[in-house]
Design an enzyme around this catalytic site. Sequence first.
Site, PDB file in Angstrom:
ATOM      1  N   SER A 145      -5.500   0.104  -1.010  1.00  0.00           N
ATOM      2  CA  SER A 145      -5.142  -1.295  -0.787  1.00  0.00           C
ATOM      3  C   SER A 145      -5.792  -2.172  -1.832  1.00  0.00           C
ATOM      4  CB  SER A 145      -5.619  -1.729   0.604  1.00  0.00           C
ATOM      5  OG  SER A 145      -5.508  -3.125   0.776  1.00  0.00           O
ATOM      6  N   TYR A 158     -11.224  -2.264   7.371  1.00  0.00           N
ATOM      7  CA  TYR A 158     -10.065  -1.637   6.723  1.00  0.00           C
ATOM      8  C   TYR A 158     -10.357  -1.348   5.255  1.00  0.00           C
ATOM      9  CZ  TYR A 158      -5.263  -1.165   4.969  1.00  0.00           C
ATOM     10  OH  TYR A 158      -4.120  -0.721   4.356  1.00  0.00           O
TER      11      TYR A 158
END
Length: 253
Positions: A145, A158
Amino acid sequence: MPAQTRIALVTGGSRGLGRSTVLALAARGVNSIFTYSSNRAAADEVVALAEQAGVKAAARQLDAGEVAAFRGFSNEVQYVLGEWGAERFDYLVNNAGTSHHARIEEVTETDLDALYQVHVKGVFFLTQALLPLIHDGGRIVNLSSGLTRIIRPGSAAYGAMKGAVEVFTKYLAKELGARGIAVNVVAPGAVQTDFSGGMVRDNPQVNKQVADMTALGRAGLPDDIGPMIASLLSEDNRWVNAQRIEVSGGMSI
């Protein structure tokens, strides 16, 4: 091996970036086995679209965090390969994942464990289970990400998990080098999918915030990512290895 006989395995291939990847591979003549979590109708639609492109596709249900299921899943993959007259596949794309948004003081142990189970433990042990089925000279792409570089409050848990995936990728590349298997990370920026409850896609304020911080002036689309992954898996990029490649349109530069 002729390009049309290549086979990919894509986790989370029924929607979003995984769907785009399966269909981009299909456009290049690559067959795919892909997983889905629960939406069989969406998976069947992807199979039909891939077959319309002239390739083979098979969908199998898998909880990407249920490590105990991976051996059985590996057996299912072997069965599909056998039906297709193959013993191994060429490309593994570890795409399946879950989102999470909470400030550090709000994250619970349950939250962190759930993220770890899918994004770290799941990726590690699914890859381990499938390694015997990957051709020497194959490719692995792990999805990370932009949030490992772009620090946004509420994404610590995350982002940390994806950071672990990035380090794991380098170790995979080192250990699998003797087999000629290249391993890379693709780190998408903010993309308009149903991920995070469709936050980027459906919230105009968030979408504008993303566009304003992106050099190319808009949020990403699934088809900004899937074709890039398909290209990275191809022989055109055979010498790219152990790299983190951000696909974000130039966010926060």
